[in-house]
Design a protein around this motif. Structure first.
Motif, PDB file in Angstrom:
ATOM      1  N   ASN A   2       0.820  -0.882  -0.276  1.00 18.39           N
ATOM      2  CA  ASN A   2       0.003   0.297   0.301  1.00 18.39           C
ATOM      3  C   ASN A   2       1.067   1.633  -0.636  1.00 18.39           C
ATOM      4  N   ARG A   3      -0.044   2.248   0.092  1.00 19.11           N
ATOM      5  CA  ARG A   3       0.792   3.386  -0.292  1.00 19.11           C
ATOM      6  C   ARG A   3       1.617   4.067   0.469  1.00 19.11           C
ATOM      7  N   ILE A   4       1.213   3.314   2.015  1.00 16.36           N
ATOM      8  CA  ILE A   4       1.837   4.032   3.885  1.00 16.36           C
ATOM      9  C   ILE A   4       3.007   3.076   3.543  1.00 16.36           C
ATOM     10  N   ASP A   5       3.207   1.988   3.543  1.00 18.24           N
ATOM     11  CA  ASP A   5       3.924   1.410   2.963  1.00 18.24           C
ATOM     12  C   ASP A   5       5.219   1.670   2.064  1.00 18.24           C
ATOM     13  N   MET A  79       8.200  -6.904  -3.159  1.00 20.58           N
ATOM     14  CA  MET A  79       7.394  -5.939  -3.504  1.00 20.58           C
ATOM     15  C   MET A  79       7.061  -4.266  -3.524  1.00 20.58           C
ATOM     16  N   PHE A  80       8.372  -3.889  -3.115  1.00 27.32           N
ATOM     17  CA  PHE A  80       8.526  -2.527  -3.337  1.00 27.32           C
ATOM     18  C   PHE A  80       9.615  -2.495  -5.000  1.00 27.32           C
ATOM     19  N   LYS A  81      10.150  -3.787  -5.268  1.00 24.82           N
ATOM     20  CA  LYS A  81      10.419  -3.729  -6.430  1.00 24.82           C
ATOM     21  C   LYS A  81       9.534  -3.631  -7.503  1.00 24.82           C
ATOM     22  N   GLU A  82       8.447  -4.447  -6.926  1.00 29.20           N
ATOM     23  CA  GLU A  82       7.567  -4.687  -8.467  1.00 29.20           C
ATOM     24  C   GLU A  82       6.083  -3.496  -8.113  1.00 29.20           C
TER      25      GLU A  82
END
Length: 101
Positions: A2-5, A79-82
């Motif tokens: 999500n955007r917060i992460d 997940m950030f890379k994706e």
């Protein structure tokens, strides 16, 4: 993710020292004392940086006696890379939602 992460990770990576810490951890788990040797900062300042990296989910913290050991959280980085890769897909097909690459 999500955007917060994503925002927490971006904040964590917005500091040159934290970027260097992440690069160091890409070589494997490191003790806080080894990280501190690389910088001209105090131990409380390193602790502050590590707290931000741990809270962002990018870094794992393990305590062994009085020592803290840090390592990268591979799942969070994946997940950030994706998320970042999706940003780079400007040619996504409206029909499939997938990139034409």
């Amino acid at each position: 993710m999500n955007r917060i992460d994503v925002a927490l990770i971006c904040k964590a990576l917005s500091d040159a020292n934290r970027l260097e810490i992440v690069q160091m951890l890409s070589e494997g788990e490191k003790c806080g004392c080894r990280l501190l040797e690389r910088f001209e900062i105090t131990q409380p300042t390193l602790s502050h940086h590590m707290k931000i990296l741990v809270e962002s989910g990018m870094v794992n913290d393990r305590k062994d006696g009085k020592w803290h050991y840090y390592s990268l959280n591979a799942e969070t980085l994946k997940m950030f890379k994706e998320f970042i890769e999706k940003l780079g897909c400007i040619c996504a097909s409206e029909e499939t939602g997938r990139c034409c690459r």
